[in-house]
Design a protein around this motif. Sequence first.
Motif, PDB file in Angstrom:
ATOM      1  N   SER A  96       0.834  -1.216   0.000  1.00 51.30           N
ATOM      2  CA  SER A  96       0.000   0.000   0.000  1.00 51.30           C
ATOM      3  C   SER A  96       0.862   1.257   0.000  1.00 51.30           C
ATOM      4  CB  SER A  96      -0.969   0.000   1.180  1.00 51.30           C
ATOM      5  OG  SER A  96      -0.291   0.152   2.394  1.00 51.30           O
ATOM      6  N   THR A  97       1.991   1.238   0.691  1.00 52.12           N
ATOM      7  CA  THR A  97       2.899   2.387   0.670  1.00 52.12           C
ATOM      8  C   THR A  97       3.379   2.649  -0.752  1.00 52.12           C
ATOM      9  OG1 THR A  97       3.627   1.994   2.944  1.00 52.12           O
ATOM     10  CG2 THR A  97       5.092   3.293   1.545  1.00 52.12           C
ATOM     11  N   PHE A  98       3.742   1.593  -1.459  1.00 51.70           N
ATOM     12  CA  PHE A  98       4.196   1.725  -2.843  1.00 51.70           C
ATOM     13  C   PHE A  98       3.115   2.356  -3.718  1.00 51.70           C
ATOM     14  CE2 PHE A  98       4.171   0.025  -7.154  1.00 51.70           C
ATOM     15  CZ  PHE A  98       5.422   0.414  -7.612  1.00 51.70           C
ATOM     16  N   TRP A  99       1.896   1.819  -3.665  1.00 54.38           N
ATOM     17  CA  TRP A  99       0.833   2.301  -4.551  1.00 54.38           C
ATOM     18  C   TRP A  99       0.377   3.714  -4.206  1.00 54.38           C
ATOM     19  CZ3 TRP A  99       0.660   0.523  -9.074  1.00 54.38           C
ATOM     20  CH2 TRP A  99       0.940  -0.816  -9.336  1.00 54.38           C
ATOM     21  N   TRP A 100       0.296   4.039  -2.913  1.00 54.82           N
ATOM     22  CA  TRP A 100      -0.072   5.410  -2.546  1.00 54.82           C
ATOM     23  C   TRP A 100       1.007   6.393  -2.997  1.00 54.82           C
ATOM     24  CZ3 TRP A 100      -4.527   7.399  -1.600  1.00 54.82           C
ATOM     25  CH2 TRP A 100      -5.541   6.612  -1.060  1.00 54.82           C
ATOM     26  N   THR A 101       2.259   6.003  -2.867  1.00 50.87           N
ATOM     27  CA  THR A 101       3.345   6.878  -3.316  1.00 50.87           C
ATOM     28  C   THR A 101       3.261   7.100  -4.819  1.00 50.87           C
ATOM     29  OG1 THR A 101       4.785   6.130  -1.535  1.00 50.87           O
ATOM     30  CG2 THR A 101       5.845   7.174  -3.425  1.00 50.87           C
ATOM     31  N   LEU A 102       3.056   6.038  -5.567  1.00 51.19           N
ATOM     32  CA  LEU A 102       2.940   6.163  -7.013  1.00 51.19           C
ATOM     33  C   LEU A 102       1.760   7.068  -7.396  1.00 51.19           C
ATOM     34  CD1 LEU A 102       4.163   5.272  -9.700  1.00 51.19           C
ATOM     35  CD2 LEU A 102       2.583   3.336  -9.658  1.00 51.19           C
ATOM     36  N   LEU A 103       0.637   6.897  -6.714  1.00 50.22           N
ATOM     37  CA  LEU A 103      -0.526   7.742  -6.977  1.00 50.22           C
ATOM     38  C   LEU A 103      -0.198   9.215  -6.750  1.00 50.22           C
ATOM     39  CD1 LEU A 103      -3.602   8.074  -7.555  1.00 50.22           C
ATOM     40  CD2 LEU A 103      -3.917   7.888  -5.076  1.00 50.22           C
ATOM     41  N   TRP A 104       0.442   9.527  -5.613  1.00 51.37           N
ATOM     42  CA  TRP A 104       0.764  10.924  -5.320  1.00 51.37           C
ATOM     43  C   TRP A 104       1.811  11.487  -6.271  1.00 51.37           C
ATOM     44  CZ3 TRP A 104      -2.479  13.901  -3.289  1.00 51.37           C
ATOM     45  CH2 TRP A 104      -3.379  13.421  -2.345  1.00 51.37           C
ATOM     46  N   LEU A 105       2.729  10.654  -6.730  1.00 44.84           N
ATOM     47  CA  LEU A 105       3.706  11.126  -7.717  1.00 44.84           C
ATOM     48  C   LEU A 105       3.016  11.488  -9.035  1.00 44.84           C
ATOM     49  CD1 LEU A 105       6.669   8.653  -7.106  1.00 44.84           C
ATOM     50  CD2 LEU A 105       6.576  11.089  -6.522  1.00 44.84           C
ATOM     51  N   VAL A 106       2.057  10.683  -9.448  1.00 48.15           N
ATOM     52  CA  VAL A 106       1.326  10.962 -10.688  1.00 48.15           C
ATOM     53  C   VAL A 106       0.461  12.208 -10.534  1.00 48.15           C
ATOM     54  CG1 VAL A 106      -0.490  10.085 -12.224  1.00 48.15           C
ATOM     55  CG2 VAL A 106       1.378   8.583 -11.508  1.00 48.15           C
ATOM     56  N   ILE A 107      -0.228  12.322  -9.403  1.00 48.98           N
ATOM     57  CA  ILE A 107      -1.100  13.481  -9.179  1.00 48.98           C
ATOM     58  C   ILE A 107      -0.306  14.785  -9.146  1.00 48.98           C
ATOM     59  CG2 ILE A 107      -2.551  14.613  -7.440  1.00 48.98           C
ATOM     60  CD1 ILE A 107      -3.719  11.836  -6.818  1.00 48.98           C
ATOM     61  N   THR A 108       0.875  14.764  -8.536  1.00 47.40           N
ATOM     62  CA  THR A 108       1.655  16.001  -8.404  1.00 47.40           C
ATOM     63  C   THR A 108       2.590  16.250  -9.584  1.00 47.40           C
ATOM     64  OG1 THR A 108       3.351  14.874  -7.093  1.00 47.40           O
ATOM     65  CG2 THR A 108       1.554  15.961  -5.880  1.00 47.40           C
ATOM     66  N   ALA A 109       2.678  15.333 -10.527  1.00 42.75           N
ATOM     67  CA  ALA A 109       3.572  15.513 -11.678  1.00 42.75           C
ATOM     68  C   ALA A 109       3.299  16.798 -12.456  1.00 42.75           C
ATOM     69  CB  ALA A 109       3.495  14.293 -12.595  1.00 42.75           C
ATOM     70  N   PRO A 110       2.041  17.219 -12.647  1.00 43.82           N
ATOM     71  CA  PRO A 110       1.812  18.476 -13.382  1.00 43.82           C
ATOM     72  C   PRO A 110       2.417  19.712 -12.714  1.00 43.82           C
ATOM     73  CG  PRO A 110      -0.201  17.194 -13.325  1.00 43.82           C
ATOM     74  CD  PRO A 110       0.785  16.513 -12.413  1.00 43.82           C
ATOM     75  N   LEU A 111       2.739  19.630 -11.448  1.00 40.55           N
ATOM     76  CA  LEU A 111       3.364  20.772 -10.776  1.00 40.55           C
ATOM     77  C   LEU A 111       4.722  21.102 -11.382  1.00 40.55           C
ATOM     78  CD1 LEU A 111       2.484  20.067  -7.033  1.00 40.55           C
ATOM     79  CD2 LEU A 111       1.498  21.790  -8.541  1.00 40.55           C
ATOM     80  N   TRP A 112       5.362  20.110 -11.983  1.00 40.32           N
ATOM     81  CA  TRP A 112       6.657  20.358 -12.629  1.00 40.32           C
ATOM     82  C   TRP A 112       6.484  21.272 -13.852  1.00 40.32           C
ATOM     83  CZ3 TRP A 112      11.219  19.224 -10.515  1.00 40.32           C
ATOM     84  CH2 TRP A 112      11.261  18.267  -9.504  1.00 40.32           C
TER      85      TRP A 112
END
Length: 118
Positions: A66-82
Amino acid sequence: MAETDLAELEGRSSGDRTFMYVLYGLHTLAWFSAGMLAVIAVVLNYIKRGDEQDPLYVMHHNYMISTFWWTLLWLVITAPLWLVFFFPGAAAYFIIWLWYLYRCVRGWLRFADGRPPR
């Protein structure tokens, strides 16, 4: 949930405990490998979880997954900030990295004490 007695864990082979430590280590060091170690570790988590009988070990496998999948989700969600600018993306990824590191170290220490991850 009741705390697991360390005597119960002694019935497990030292290889089983070492394998869990290696999985936590792979997850913890994943950021230094662009996430490849985390992918390897989560695949191993899924494989070992299916064969596991001990509820404590299953809980720790689930925790890492679950730590892996939640991290991946948050990385995808915040990617547009770049796209906005460097700082917002970097700040978001740094916060996600801190959260991921916290979860890995916390789970690792709780496993070492024979306690469930949560």
